[in-house]
Design an enzyme around this catalytic site. Structure first.
Site, PDB file in Angstrom:
ATOM      1  NE  ARG A  24      38.148  63.296  15.499  1.00 22.95           N
ATOM      2  CZ  ARG A  24      37.937  61.963  15.463  1.00 22.95           C
ATOM      3  NH1 ARG A  24      37.602  61.371  14.334  1.00 22.95           N
ATOM      4  NH2 ARG A  24      38.081  61.243  16.561  1.00 22.95           N
ATOM      5  CB  SER A  25      31.598  68.880  12.605  1.00 19.56           C
ATOM      6  OG  SER A  25      31.724  70.077  13.340  1.00 19.56           O
ATOM      7  CG  ASP A  78      34.239  60.824  14.947  1.00 17.88           C
ATOM      8  OD1 ASP A  78      34.559  59.712  15.432  1.00 17.88           O
ATOM      9  OD2 ASP A  78      34.332  61.086  13.741  1.00 17.88           O
ATOM     10  CB  ILE A  79      29.660  58.841  15.562  1.00 20.09           C
ATOM     11  CG1 ILE A  79      28.597  57.795  15.791  1.00 20.09           C
ATOM     12  CG2 ILE A  79      30.076  58.890  14.113  1.00 20.09           C
ATOM     13  CD1 ILE A  79      27.529  58.256  16.741  1.00 20.09           C
ATOM     14  CB  CYS A 121      32.585  82.177  14.706  1.00 17.24           C
ATOM     15  SG  CYS A 121      32.777  83.401  13.440  1.00 17.24           S
TER      16      CYS A 121
HETATM   17  N1  LIG Z   1      27.010  77.365  19.839  1.00 21.30           N
HETATM   18  C1  LIG Z   1      27.493  77.606  18.640  1.00 21.30           C
HETATM   19  O1  LIG Z   1      28.079  78.642  18.410  1.00 21.30           O
HETATM   20  C2  LIG Z   1      27.335  76.583  17.578  1.00 21.30           C
HETATM   21  C3  LIG Z   1      26.665  75.439  17.846  1.00 21.30           C
HETATM   22  N2  LIG Z   1      26.496  74.473  16.894  1.00 21.30           N
HETATM   23  C4  LIG Z   1      25.747  73.300  17.309  1.00 21.30           C
HETATM   24  O2  LIG Z   1      26.668  72.246  17.565  1.00 21.30           O
HETATM   25  C5  LIG Z   1      26.109  71.001  17.227  1.00 21.30           C
HETATM   26  C6  LIG Z   1      27.006  70.272  16.251  1.00 21.30           C
HETATM   27  O3  LIG Z   1      27.094  70.975  15.031  1.00 21.30           O
HETATM   28  P1  LIG Z   1      28.021  70.452  13.851  1.00 21.30           P
HETATM   29  O4  LIG Z   1      29.397  70.274  14.357  1.00 21.30           O
HETATM   30  O5  LIG Z   1      27.803  71.376  12.725  1.00 21.30           O
HETATM   31  O6  LIG Z   1      27.344  69.012  13.584  1.00 21.30           O
HETATM   32  P2  LIG Z   1      27.790  67.775  12.689  1.00 21.30           P
HETATM   33  O7  LIG Z   1      26.588  66.922  12.564  1.00 21.30           O
HETATM   34  O8  LIG Z   1      28.514  68.227  11.484  1.00 21.30           O
HETATM   35  O9  LIG Z   1      28.868  66.994  13.589  1.00 21.30           O
HETATM   36  C7  LIG Z   1      28.512  66.280  14.739  1.00 21.30           C
HETATM   37  C8  LIG Z   1      29.742  65.613  15.352  1.00 21.30           C
HETATM   38  O10 LIG Z   1      29.346  64.937  16.536  1.00 21.30           O
HETATM   39  C9  LIG Z   1      29.776  63.582  16.482  1.00 21.30           C
HETATM   40  N3  LIG Z   1      28.824  62.725  17.161  1.00 21.30           N
HETATM   41  C10 LIG Z   1      27.536  62.495  16.842  1.00 21.30           C
HETATM   42  N4  LIG Z   1      26.990  61.634  17.697  1.00 21.30           N
HETATM   43  C11 LIG Z   1      27.933  61.294  18.577  1.00 21.30           C
HETATM   44  C12 LIG Z   1      27.981  60.437  19.699  1.00 21.30           C
HETATM   45  N5  LIG Z   1      26.926  59.746  20.096  1.00 21.30           N
HETATM   46  N6  LIG Z   1      29.127  60.322  20.381  1.00 21.30           N
HETATM   47  C13 LIG Z   1      30.210  61.015  19.995  1.00 21.30           C
HETATM   48  N7  LIG Z   1      30.226  61.861  18.956  1.00 21.30           N
HETATM   49  C14 LIG Z   1      29.114  61.979  18.238  1.00 21.30           C
HETATM   50  C15 LIG Z   1      29.861  63.275  15.015  1.00 21.30           C
HETATM   51  O11 LIG Z   1      30.720  62.171  14.775  1.00 21.30           O
HETATM   52  C16 LIG Z   1      30.401  64.585  14.460  1.00 21.30           C
HETATM   53  O12 LIG Z   1      31.811  64.647  14.633  1.00 21.30           O
HETATM   54  C17 LIG Z   1      24.706  71.316  16.724  1.00 21.30           C
HETATM   55  O13 LIG Z   1      23.806  71.184  17.774  1.00 21.30           O
HETATM   56  C18 LIG Z   1      24.808  72.758  16.273  1.00 21.30           C
HETATM   57  O14 LIG Z   1      23.570  73.403  16.288  1.00 21.30           O
HETATM   58  C19 LIG Z   1      27.061  74.594  15.679  1.00 21.30           C
HETATM   59  C20 LIG Z   1      27.752  75.715  15.325  1.00 21.30           C
HETATM   60  C21 LIG Z   1      27.908  76.807  16.232  1.00 21.30           C
END
Ligand SMILES: NC(=O)C1=CN([C@@H]2O[C@H](COP(=O)(O)OP(=O)(O)OC[C@H]3O[C@@H](n4cnc5c(N)ncnc54)[C@H](O)[C@@H]3O)[C@@H](O)[C@H]2O)C=CC1
Ligand SMILES: Nc1nc(=O)c2c([nH]1)NC[C@@H]1CN(c3ccc(C(=O)N[C@@H](CCC(=O)O)C(=O)O)cc3)C=[N+]21
Length: 335
Positions: free
Chosen positions: A185-186, A208-209, A150
């Site tokens: 890159r989650s 990613d990080i 999605c």
């Molecule tokens: N708007 C929407 O439809 C959706 C929004 N989200 C939001 O997106 C965000 C991320 O969710 P997920 O991917 O599930 O989180 P996750 O924690 O699984 O992945 C985070 C990613 O960001 C990277 N990252 C973290 N710190 C970083 C930095 N300083 N520099 C570069 N990359 C960095 C990590 O390496 C990882 O690849 C959350 O805020 C979540 O609430 C998630 C799903 C749907």
């Protein structure tokens, strides 16, 4: 020049609500084609407040648009059995499970418990594999479309709305010439998003990080699906000035995209719950989309209709239901 220094910058801020509205028209038409309102069941076992907010929000959007939604709050130890019961319940059309639950590899295991025919989020193995391999249909007759995750698909729909996708080009190549940075890159958002955009022809830098990777179909888009490359010289700082689109989804409120490194006129999209772009982004960007959640939920409804439709099309047509992955041979109609 100095005379205009105080003039406002020309950035268009585009809100997800407007984009969602247009997609909802399409969803309403699809809803007329099905015999009863589809039932979506959401499983909430997560303690993450973002998951609950998102669950409440899914329920509201479903009901407002003629879909049924039931939220089942279950202890995480009971979740697997509860999902299996919903898999076997013919009254349940779609299942979504809110993450994170265990916050480990176990979440991935739980994800695979959802029956593929009820997976509205496109997170089960078969859909994920189709997506990475640029396989767009489930059947050889190309009647049943595969389901895309999605949030990545919501970003694609936003880029289509903004006409970043060039409809002059053939379907499947419409991002040719674009350089896109995706910060995240989650497995549920960032990596599939980078793959989708690269499969559609973009040169994508996935940040990613730990490192930066490039996802592309190569020079002249000669490859059918993207390849991934690493180069330790690539950094967020040296990729941003090259990128005409920047998509950021870093969790937490610490991270900010360095606005001074953005290319003039870049298109900036934030999908994180936190604001990854400071307000100064408007001094540099041509278009800024501050949040995308509303589009994500409409895409969820669209996926729900698709799996209801696919189930109808595979009844008495078992070939389509078995594992039989065709390859993308021809241009196909929109995602
Ligand atoms: N708007 C929407 O439809 C959706 C929004 N989200 C939001 O997106 C965000 C991320 O969710 P997920 O991917 O599930 O989180 P996750 O924690 O699984 O992945 C985070 C990613 O960001 C990277 N990252 C973290 N710190 C970083 C930095 N300083 N520099 C570069 N990359 C960095 C990590 O390496 C990882 O690849 C959350 O805020 C979540 O609430 C998630 C799903 C749907
Ligand atoms: N299986 C599963 N799929 C998900 O997609 C999923 C999940 N679990 N667990 C929780 C996270 C979180 N999440 C968000 C959705 C929208 C915004 C978002 O950006 N919302 C607003 C902005 C903030 C607001 O207005 O409150 C908007 O776009 O307008 C953020 C985060 C999806 N998630």
């Amino acid at each position: 020049m100095a005379a205009n220094a105080d003039a406002p910058a020309n950035c268009k801020v585009v809100l997800a609500g407007g984009i969602a509205k247009r997609l909802l028209v399409e969803v309403a038409e699809g809803l007329e084609q099905v015999s009863k309102p589809p039932l979506l069941v959401g499983f909430l076992s997560s303690t993450d407040p973002a998951a609950r907010i998102y669950a409440d929000w899914t329920g509201r959007t479903c009901r407002e648009n003629g879909f049924e939604f039931q939220l089942r709050e279950v202890d995480r130890e009971e979740l697997e059995d509860a999902i299996m019961a919903a898999n076997n319940d013919d009254s349940v059309d779609g299942i979504m499970v809110y993450y994170p639950i265990f916050g480990t590899g176990q979440d991935r295991y739980i994800q695979q418990t959802v029956d593929v025919s009820k997976d509205v989020e496109g997170l089960t193995d078969r859909y994920v594999r189709n997506m990475y391999h640029n396989v767009r249909f489930l059947d050889e007759e190309k009647q049943c479309k595969s389901v895309l995750p999605c949030t990545p698909l919501a970003v694609v729909k936003i880029l289509e709305y903004l006409q970043i996708y060039n409809t002059f080009l053939p379907y499947g190549n419409r991002l040719h010439g674009h350089t896109i940075t995706v910060i995240n890159r989650s497995e549920v958002v960032g990596r599939p998003l980078a793959a989708l955009l690269a499969n559609d022809g973009a040169c994508v830098y996935s940040v990613d990080i730990g490192n930066v990777q490039q996802f592309t179909r190569g020079a002249g888009l000669r490859e059918k699906k993207h390849k991934v490359m690493d180069d330790p010289k690539w950094t967020l700082e040296n990729r941003l000035p090259l990128s005409d689109v920047v998509i950021s989804g870093v969790p937490g409120d610490k991270f900010k995209v360095p606005v001074h490194l953005l290319r003039e006129g870049a298109v900036c999209i934030n999908f994180s719950s936190e604001k990854n772009f400071d307000p100064e982004v408007k001094q540099k960007a041509s278009i800024y989309v501050p949040a995308i959640g509303k589009v994500t939920i409409v895409v969820l409804l669209r996926n729900l209709l698709r799996i209801v439709q696919n189930r109808k099309d595979t009844q008495g047509h078992p070939a389509a239901a078995v594992e039989k992955n065709g390859t993308l041979e021809q241009a196909a109609p929109g995602p």
